[in-house]
Design an enzyme around this catalytic site. Sequence first.
Site, PDB file in Angstrom:
ATOM      1  CB  THR A  51      -0.931  -0.009   1.223  1.00  0.00           C
ATOM      2  OG1 THR A  51      -1.777  -1.156   1.160  1.00  0.00           O
ATOM      3  CG2 THR A  51      -1.805   1.240   1.268  1.00  0.00           C
ATOM      4  CE1 TYR A  82      -3.589  -0.630  -1.651  1.00  0.00           C
ATOM      5  CE2 TYR A  82      -5.482   0.425  -0.644  1.00  0.00           C
ATOM      6  CZ  TYR A  82      -4.429  -0.458  -0.577  1.00  0.00           C
ATOM      7  OH  TYR A  82      -4.219  -1.189   0.567  1.00  0.00           O
ATOM      8  CB  SER A 104       2.291  -7.727   1.463  1.00  0.00           C
ATOM      9  OG  SER A 104       1.262  -7.510   2.397  1.00  0.00           O
ATOM     10  CB  THR A 156      -0.059  -3.604   6.329  1.00  0.00           C
ATOM     11  OG1 THR A 156      -1.288  -3.693   5.598  1.00  0.00           O
ATOM     12  CG2 THR A 156       0.493  -2.189   6.262  1.00  0.00           C
ATOM     13  CG  ASP A 157      -2.904  -7.544   3.650  1.00  0.00           C
ATOM     14  OD1 ASP A 157      -3.327  -6.776   4.531  1.00  0.00           O
ATOM     15  OD2 ASP A 157      -3.466  -7.677   2.547  1.00  0.00           O
ATOM     16  CE  LYS A 170      -3.313  -4.977   8.408  1.00  0.00           C
ATOM     17  NZ  LYS A 170      -3.349  -5.057   6.936  1.00  0.00           N
ATOM     18  CD  GLU A 185      -6.061 -29.419  23.415  1.00  0.00           C
ATOM     19  OE1 GLU A 185      -6.307 -30.492  22.836  1.00  0.00           O
ATOM     20  OE2 GLU A 185      -6.945 -28.732  23.966  1.00  0.00           O
TER      21      GLU A 185
END
Length: 314
Positions: free
Chosen positions: A16, A30, A62, A95-96, A166, A287
């Site tokens: 971005t 965009y 990304s 950013t992803d 994030k 677990e």
Amino acid sequence: MQSESRVVALIATGGTIAGTAARADDLVGYDAGALSAEQLIAALPALAGQALETWTLARLDSCDMDHATWALLRRELQARLARPDVAGVVVTHGTDTLEETAWFLQRTLDAAKPVVLTAAMRPASAPSPDGPQNLLDAVRLAREPGARGVLVAFGGQVFAGEDLRKLHGWRVDAFSAGDAGPVAVFEDGGLRRFRDWPAPALHAAPVGDVAPAAWPRVEIVTSHAGASGRIVDALVADGVHGLVIAGTGNGTLHHTLRDAAARAQAAGVAVVRASRCLAGGVVGGAEGSLPQHGAATPAQARIELMLDLMRRRA
């Protein structure tokens, strides 16, 4: 001693921060990675006259980040960090998957100098883009005397790459360092540091010796109400090498996933647990025989398991 005369290398990978839209008020529709590294620098008069070199490695959104780009980025970073004239390196990124690239580099790159990742939540064509300030901060951090390690400059804060999460899909304050908190903040042109720079934490996997196409295949499966183990069985049948199960809460798993995980282990597939909660991670030994990667997010645990499997094959 680092100074303004030493070079800061800028490697652009898209995202971005380099995105543009047909309308200035379009903050989501965009084209990511439309601008080159040279264009990003040219748009910032504050960087004029500084010792900078640029290279556009990729122009990715990304969400499409891949292992081949990681391998190339790591190799280029190694080459630049080895040069005595380079103070540090800045990497512009989407950013992803920023937290994934940061974790990968933290675990595979010997960064005795600062490697500063930065990004943006608004495209460069927005009326008030956040990318320019983030990029200025990143270059400032790359010249900081004594700075080292994989760092992220974003929203006026400095995060250790290993701590990044994030938290939001579109706000400009989209990132956090979870329980660890930021390493530093930018204040009035300076830097206020709260804790030590991140120390090297290199994994023993021979990443540079293995072609990305041959890296172990590791997938993420999420536990949830009404979960089925069939997706695990399908991945095992499809030849997956490792699985990360993103459990609820403290890494707890729906019983059908727990049973499917046991079948996967019996078939020779490595299985680890993480928590789908972005803070806290997994503590304790619940677990059964399923190991966990502590505070690592599912995305970070996937990279860690991939490196573990790569090391075992060596």
